[in-house]
Write an enzyme that holds these catalytic residues in place. Sequence first.
Site, PDB file in Angstrom:
ATOM      1  N   SER B  47     -17.968  -4.823  16.813  1.00 53.09           N
ATOM      2  CA  SER B  47     -18.831  -4.036  17.703  1.00 53.09           C
ATOM      3  C   SER B  47     -18.245  -3.814  19.092  1.00 53.09           C
ATOM      4  O   SER B  47     -18.830  -3.094  19.894  1.00 53.09           O
ATOM      5  CB  SER B  47     -20.207  -4.698  17.827  1.00 53.09           C
ATOM      6  OG  SER B  47     -20.806  -4.818  16.553  1.00 53.09           O
ATOM      7  N   HIS B  51     -20.751 -10.246  24.361  1.00 54.97           N
ATOM      8  CA  HIS B  51     -22.159 -10.624  24.393  1.00 54.97           C
ATOM      9  C   HIS B  51     -22.467 -11.522  25.589  1.00 54.97           C
ATOM     10  O   HIS B  51     -21.624 -12.322  25.993  1.00 54.97           O
ATOM     11  CB  HIS B  51     -22.535 -11.358  23.100  1.00 54.97           C
ATOM     12  CG  HIS B  51     -22.433 -10.497  21.880  1.00 54.97           C
ATOM     13  ND1 HIS B  51     -23.437  -9.640  21.502  1.00 54.97           N
ATOM     14  CD2 HIS B  51     -21.444 -10.341  20.972  1.00 54.97           C
ATOM     15  CE1 HIS B  51     -23.072  -9.004  20.398  1.00 54.97           C
ATOM     16  NE2 HIS B  51     -21.860  -9.402  20.052  1.00 54.97           N
ATOM     17  N   ARG B 312     -16.530 -10.007   8.909  1.00 56.25           N
ATOM     18  CA  ARG B 312     -16.694 -11.194   9.738  1.00 56.25           C
ATOM     19  C   ARG B 312     -16.491 -12.416   8.843  1.00 56.25           C
ATOM     20  O   ARG B 312     -16.890 -12.417   7.687  1.00 56.25           O
ATOM     21  CB  ARG B 312     -18.119 -11.319  10.300  1.00 56.25           C
ATOM     22  CG  ARG B 312     -18.651 -10.219  11.144  1.00 56.25           C
ATOM     23  CD  ARG B 312     -19.369  -9.203  10.313  1.00 56.25           C
ATOM     24  NE  ARG B 312     -20.703  -8.896  10.807  1.00 56.25           N
ATOM     25  CZ  ARG B 312     -21.485  -7.994  10.285  1.00 56.25           C
ATOM     26  NH1 ARG B 312     -21.077  -7.282   9.245  1.00 56.25           N
ATOM     27  NH2 ARG B 312     -22.685  -7.790  10.762  1.00 56.25           N
ATOM     28  N   GLU B 336     -17.042 -15.633  13.485  1.00 57.33           N
ATOM     29  CA  GLU B 336     -17.733 -14.344  13.354  1.00 57.33           C
ATOM     30  C   GLU B 336     -18.361 -14.051  14.712  1.00 57.33           C
ATOM     31  O   GLU B 336     -18.060 -14.728  15.697  1.00 57.33           O
ATOM     32  CB  GLU B 336     -18.782 -14.449  12.245  1.00 57.33           C
ATOM     33  CG  GLU B 336     -19.823 -15.526  12.504  1.00 57.33           C
ATOM     34  CD  GLU B 336     -20.836 -15.644  11.381  1.00 57.33           C
ATOM     35  OE1 GLU B 336     -21.074 -14.655  10.681  1.00 57.33           O
ATOM     36  OE2 GLU B 336     -21.398 -16.738  11.206  1.00 57.33           O
ATOM     37  N   SER B 337     -19.240 -13.068  14.793  1.00 57.52           N
ATOM     38  CA  SER B 337     -19.881 -12.766  16.062  1.00 57.52           C
ATOM     39  C   SER B 337     -20.529 -14.031  16.598  1.00 57.52           C
ATOM     40  O   SER B 337     -21.139 -14.776  15.827  1.00 57.52           O
ATOM     41  CB  SER B 337     -20.953 -11.694  15.853  1.00 57.52           C
ATOM     42  OG  SER B 337     -21.600 -11.418  17.066  1.00 57.52           O
ATOM     43  N   CYS B 399      -0.832  13.569  21.903  1.00 57.59           N
ATOM     44  CA  CYS B 399      -2.188  13.574  21.332  1.00 57.59           C
ATOM     45  C   CYS B 399      -3.073  14.396  22.244  1.00 57.59           C
ATOM     46  O   CYS B 399      -3.395  13.966  23.355  1.00 57.59           O
ATOM     47  CB  CYS B 399      -2.710  12.145  21.208  1.00 57.59           C
ATOM     48  SG  CYS B 399      -4.493  12.031  20.941  1.00 57.59           S
ATOM     49  N   CYS B 401      -6.201  15.429  21.868  1.00 53.49           N
ATOM     50  CA  CYS B 401      -7.617  15.072  21.995  1.00 53.49           C
ATOM     51  C   CYS B 401      -7.826  13.992  23.060  1.00 53.49           C
ATOM     52  O   CYS B 401      -8.750  14.052  23.846  1.00 53.49           O
ATOM     53  CB  CYS B 401      -8.174  14.591  20.664  1.00 53.49           C
ATOM     54  SG  CYS B 401      -8.030  15.790  19.334  1.00 53.49           S
ATOM     55  N   CYS B 436      -9.802  14.894  16.480  1.00 48.07           N
ATOM     56  CA  CYS B 436      -9.088  15.459  15.315  1.00 48.07           C
ATOM     57  C   CYS B 436      -8.556  14.350  14.426  1.00 48.07           C
ATOM     58  O   CYS B 436      -8.018  14.619  13.360  1.00 48.07           O
ATOM     59  CB  CYS B 436      -7.999  16.443  15.734  1.00 48.07           C
ATOM     60  SG  CYS B 436      -6.340  15.754  15.914  1.00 48.07           S
ATOM     61  N   CYS B 441      -1.364  15.058  15.928  1.00 38.66           N
ATOM     62  CA  CYS B 441      -0.319  14.237  16.537  1.00 38.66           C
ATOM     63  C   CYS B 441       0.410  13.340  15.563  1.00 38.66           C
ATOM     64  O   CYS B 441       1.490  12.855  15.874  1.00 38.66           O
ATOM     65  CB  CYS B 441      -0.874  13.417  17.705  1.00 38.66           C
ATOM     66  SG  CYS B 441      -2.032  12.126  17.205  1.00 38.66           S
TER      67      CYS B 441
END
Lengths: 422, 480
Positions: B47, B51, B312, B336-337, B399, B401, B436, B441
């Site tokens: 994510s 946190h 995870r 993990e998280s 690139c 974009c 894209c 690229c």
Amino acid sequence: MKREIVIIGGGPAGLAAAIAAKEAGAQDVLILEREQELGGILNQCIHNGFGLHTFKEELTGPEYAARYIERAKALNIPALLGATVIDLGRENGALTVTFVSRSEGLVRMEAGAVVLCMGCRERPRGALNTPGTRPAGIFSAGTAQRLVNREGYLPGREVVILGSGDIGLIMARRMTLEGAKVKCVAELQPYSGGLKRNIVQCLDDYGIPLKLSHTVVDIRGKERVEGVTIAAVDDHLKPIPGTEEDIPCDTLLLSVGLIPENELSRQVGVEISPATNGPAVNESLETSIPGVFACGNVLHVHDLVDYVSEEAAQAGRNAARFVAGEIGSASDDSVKLIPGGMARYTVPVSVSPRRMAEQLTVRFRVKDTVRGGVIRVLVDGEEKLRRRRPVMAPGEMEQAVLKKEWFAGGEKQIEIWAGKEE
Amino acid sequence: MERYDVAVIGAGVTGSAVARELSRRAGRFIVLERTSDVGEGTSKANSAIVHAGFDAMPGTLKARMNVRGSQMMPALAAELDIPFKQNGALVVCLNPEELPQLEALYQRGIENGVQGLELLSGEEARRREPNLSEQVCGALYAATSGIICPFALTLGLAESAAKNGVEFRFDTRVTGLEKTETGWRIETEHGPLEASAVVNAAGVFADGLHNLVCAKKLHITPRKGEYMLLDKTAGQHVAHTVFQLPGRLGKGVLVSPTIHGNLLVGPTATDVEDGEDLAVTAAGLAELEEKSALAVQRVPLRQVITSFAGLRAHEAGDDFVLGETAEGFFDAAGIESPGLSSAPAIGEYLAGLIAQKLGLADKKDFDPIRRGVPRLAELPPAERAEKIRENPAYGAIVCRCEQISEGEILDAIHGILGARTLDGVKRRTRAGMGRCQAGFCSPRVMELLARELHMDLRDVRKNGGGSAIVVEKIRGEDAQ
């Protein structure tokens, strides 16, 4: 620094716009091209079929581009290569263009007029939310085309193609000619997104099946694509359980739509039409910002480059007239153009009878295949033109020509209607 | 046989953080990584959140490491030259009956020592975040919650470690561990080496390593999380990271801006068997669509540019496993998280234990400062112009974009842990991460990799192993 007309993009649209602007009397026209050479995507389109309308002969992409590049050279139109525009703005009423390049560094300049010719990009896999893994071997068709035609490398040996846009169809043939096995072309819609002639010449002639109303529902393989699953879709384009078919392959090509590259247009505040994803333009191909013109695939996705050149020349001429003060500001006599029946959009979206030439070509596409069709032009409900079109397809651009003589002043709306003849 | 003081197994964010903290001490350290780059496992698909630390149960290692990691992050990000922003988070409650759980979460945060927590009414939450849904009836605001680029954090830690003398060996899978009189003999696919201490930072595979040497077994389940990433045009849809309070409808999904200005929606949570199963599923994407709409209205899902999945490492005991679990064997397992948020603290903690155990002295010349690839597009015009004057390759955009120049890509390839693959360039520079998705690229980046690393285009890979991009040459001198 101030330039009279800055053309953003040196592909077919930019070249034709620059040439027309110069020929119409503009003194100072500058092309900014992000690649190392002029010609744009034509440089990787080594197949023939270009120029049938413009030159009455069949040229390859690079040959078609070369005619314009030579003409631009003969007219002494300067082009900066490897120059990427990073900002398009307005300051105190003046347009400003900022670009970077290896040789020039970062340059900011004022422009009397700007012609947007940035072309389009391919819709990527991510935009489709196709389930599965993300291994090597998934390419947009244009990327594969560049790898084969420019770099000289084959991206894969066993190929499935999703989407039947023209580049996908062309690449089905191209990959086959280079020894790859193209197993099928799956198309989500019940009709192809490409030209009929490409279906015949690139699929039928090589026995490659076109599976309409089918899509890819899974991609397998951790490092390299190992296979895909295709399935039939229902009327709501949702996969039908039980119709899945696994196809082993090492490559998936995507030809699932083209998106006009309007990031710069948005940056300067140009109004974008949701139907085309390109600028909403008036009869002069001028955007909602005075002095900013648009043409080619950045305006709406074309089927034939010939029409790009024709449209771009019109934009270039109008830019020249604009900087010469001949065109006047966008006028209050504008008449709205609206699509009717099966017509999906129109380019332009408004017409000023005062500013328009004697004739004006309106381009559009239909939403679905129409057989036994007709194109009608209605000015405030009164039919001014009716033209039979035996077949119209979403993959091919249609047009209707408006005449200045139809307008006496005070008209409210022009409808471009396409559909089945009653 | 080569001998090291410490061998760290796994070059994810945890292993890299441990390596960097070890490099503050005098000693010989090595990181062994089975894939071709840093951060190829769990660290590359998560994510991207730092946190605040209110979520984990008080007293757990998760709580302790999260809160400490979150406190360390601002200074660390500055040292490592990586973008980090404390954009704040809102945990939204969608059901008035569950407001007590929101209150409990607030209390838990206080107990964990989290600063800057605030309970808000639904109206107040909507005032601060206008696109929250009408269903939101209360929210917990956490001011210190932040967004970060997980690739940049992992790479920054690893490069800092490498700069301070840690060796990195890629494409090197550990195949066996054997206790010796002086430490451990580590078998790899490229031969054995010895180390006085071993750090197990092997992500979803950490239980396998642990169980080779420890009597008390671990069981890690790869828990898949699917995500959708939206174009930058959708990046302003929310300003805060919006979590859903776990409740009657399950855990919910987050909607968050990313540090680079995109919008991220996810994750799902599905236990899988295969530690390499990164496939996204139709069901997962449908779940994201449905759940994200509960908390945030009008999420512009039409602007999705890519979807992806991460795994995870969920350990059965539901907490991090940290510390010396066998003589000279240090676990960083079950990360993990909130693993990304905790990484700096885990590094500090484990390196401290190891230094004590082996009697490693502090190094006087440790240099905490690391500079990443410059981000030209983010510089003011005058500075950007100056950079291009110094190095014209910064003016050649590859690139379009993300506006990434050839110069930035060359920097990434020639960095201290330089990119070797297309994904390596992408994660170091963002070339190919835009709308894209590398359509334009990638051939150009492939050429640059081939040119700079003196290899054939056929040998340029997407990431590791058999992920070559083109299969044969069809024209030119050695066409075959």
